[in-house]
Design an enzyme around this catalytic site. Structure first.
Site, mmCIF file in Angstrom:
data_model
loop_
_atom_site.group_PDB
_atom_site.id
_atom_site.type_symbol
_atom_site.label_atom_id
_atom_site.label_comp_id
_atom_site.label_asym_id
_atom_site.label_seq_id
_atom_site.Cartn_x
_atom_site.Cartn_y
_atom_site.Cartn_z
ATOM 1 C CG HIS A 146 43.469 -85.689 -17.404
ATOM 2 N ND1 HIS A 146 42.739 -86.361 -16.429
ATOM 3 C CD2 HIS A 146 42.992 -86.188 -18.573
ATOM 4 C CE1 HIS A 146 42.033 -87.161 -17.024
ATOM 5 N NE2 HIS A 146 41.942 -87.049 -18.115
ATOM 6 C CB CYS A 161 38.671 -86.186 -17.761
ATOM 7 S SG CYS A 161 38.668 -86.850 -19.363
#
Length: 493
Positions: free
Chosen positions: A435, A333
């Site tokens: 994630h 991310c």
């Protein structure tokens, strides 16, 4: 005619007193008994978040509690989520959607409006479930935050729900915590407290009895249970980073994770941290990124600010040296965005508008956008001529664009036909927006082999979470006065 929903709120004397875990355990006990139950947290401040089935964002603790109930997570389980992006400000997520960035004083004034959303979400859960178990935030005794409170007693009073207060005896001072917390409440708030729970007790309960008697005599409130210290207990932390490990005599992979000032979703690394074959170490301010096979750059709520923090710590030089020596680097991310050449923020989404130079390790640049990507995804990860199924979730602002002549290849093919992530031409650097990429053992094992590990011991992260939830539920059933938690008019099955 639907029977009135039973609700119970768990408040704590401090942060990390055990509220999240107790709520998860209470939810699991109710679910075991065939009850329709849901968790609820009016206001949460955390950088660990989850994507719900209805495409919103809530705190991860409520997602775990939904798992304990055996139901899908909903935005109404955590209608207000605050994600700090500075020491005095946070992004406000209202019923799953990013509203705006607010400074502390502005949000304090806004809480009157937020209460409407909180009560709306609570009402929706009441209409759908037989029981709602509610988690407070911090402590109800924070007198400076009492005005317009929506997280603790302010909510309990508005929704007219009973409260139990939990304290962690392992920290010390448990009787002062409980007695003092109750004393700082108003008379009406004290009246709705049903009793106390003492958490994480070690030793002979007989040695505690005189203290329990004193507390009950002084407060007029019963101690509803003393929960034991559960050795080896590990359940996703709401926000605090957990570094506990169970390592074998000779680990097969050394991993380091730098702790950014606004690190987000560090629960990504729980599946690695808890595998006995992996030595995972969090590196903080003033430490070096060294003695590792793999460096993982985690997510960040303030990517450009944390990029500058990374440089201020000299970690950029540590990463370059690590790569020269043949080490591997993986960005997730915000950490993925840092691996590119540039991070642009023309609209000031995460702070002052401008651009920051990245590490230049992946041939791409990222532009932060006003719209946040929130989605649960599945796909196939491709690495070293092998593949593995992967599932995860995206929570990010920004679009990453790749150079037209880039030699990098995509890391993941998503089931919807799109791709995610990059593998560098040298094969030493990976990045992804997903994630939870390590939660599936097959995927984690493939990535660890790429990083230099031999075959790892099989580790089932989902089963581990289930085991933890069942352990706390078992402890509740054994050590708490269960019937005292509920109204006489509606006892639990």
């Amino acid at each position: 005619m639907k029977t009135k929903t039973q609700a119970l709120m768990v408040q704590g004397t401090t942060s990390d007193a055990g509220k999240s875990v107790l709520v998860a355990g209470l939810c699991r006990v109710l679910a075991r008994r065939g009850c329709k139950v849901a968790p609820f947290k009016p206001q949460n401040m955390a950088l660990n978040s989850a994507v719900t089935a209805d495409g919103g964002e809530i705190g991860r603790a409520q997602a775990v509690q939904a798992l304990a109930c055996g139901i899908e997570a909903s935005v109404h389980m955590n209608p207000v989520l605050l994600k700090p992006n500075s020491d005095t400000g946070a992004q406000v997520i209202l019923q799953g959607r990013a509203l705006s960035n607010m400074e502390a004083q502005s949000y304090h004034d806004y809480k009157k409006v937020a209460m409407e959303a909180v009560l709306d979400s609570f009402g929706k859960l009441q209409r759908q479930y037989e029981y709602v178990v509610i988690e407070g935030a911090g402590s109800p005794a924070e007198v400076n935050l009492r005005e317009n409170d929506i997280a603790n007693m302010g909510f309990a009073e508005a929704a007219d729900v009973p409260v139990i207060i939990i304290a962690d005896i392992d920290r010390g001072g448990v009787f002062a915590h409980l007695y003092g917390t109750l004393a700082l409440l108003s008379e009406s708030e004290q009246a709705r407290v049903k009793g106390f729970v003492i958490n994480r007790f070690r030793g002979d309960i007989a040695l505690l009895q005189s203290g329990l008697d004193w507390l009950e005599e002084k407060t007029g409130k019963p101690v509803l249970g003393v929960l034991p210290y559960l050795h080896g207990f590990d359940l996703e932390a709401e926000d605090a980073i957990t570094a506990n490990q169970v390592k074998s005599e000779q680990t097969k992979l050394k991993v380091v994770v730098p702790v950014f000032t606004r690190i987000s979703n560090h629960t990504d690394f729980d599946a690695l941290r808890l595998n006995p074959d992996i030595d995972l170490r969090y590196v903080g301010k003033g430490e070096k990124l060294q003695h590792a096979d793999l460096i993982i750059l985690p997510g960040s709520k303030s990517t450009r600010a944390d990029m500058e923090y990374l440089r201020s710590q000299g970690w950029d030089k540590d990463i370059q040296r690590h790569i020269r020596l043949g080490g591997k680097v993986f960005g997730i991310c915000g950490g993925y965005q840092m691996l590119g050449h540039w991070i642009h923020d023309p609209d000031g989404v995460e702070g002052k508008a401008g651009s920051s130079k990245g590490l230049g390790l992946l041939d791409m640049e990222t532009t932060l956008t006003l719209q946040k990507q929130l989605t649960n995804v599945k796909g196939t990860l491709h690495l070293n001529n092998e593949s593995a199924r992967v599932s995860g979730y995206e929570i990010h602002v920004g679009v990453s664009e790749f150079a037209k002549d880039a030699q990098s290849t995509s890391l993941i093919t998503l089931d919807n036909g799109s791709t995610d992530g990059l593998v560098s031409p040298c094969g030493q650097i990976l990045g992804t927006y997903l994630h939870g990429v390590f939660d599936e053992f097959e995927t984690a094992s493939l990535i660890c082999r790429w990083a230099g590990a031999e075959e790892l011991q099989a580790y089932d992260h989902v089963a581990t979470k289930e085991l933890a939830i069942n352990r706390i539920a078992d402890a509740i059933e054994e050590h708490m006065n269960w019937d005292s938690l509920w109204d006489d008019s509606l006892k639990v099955k």
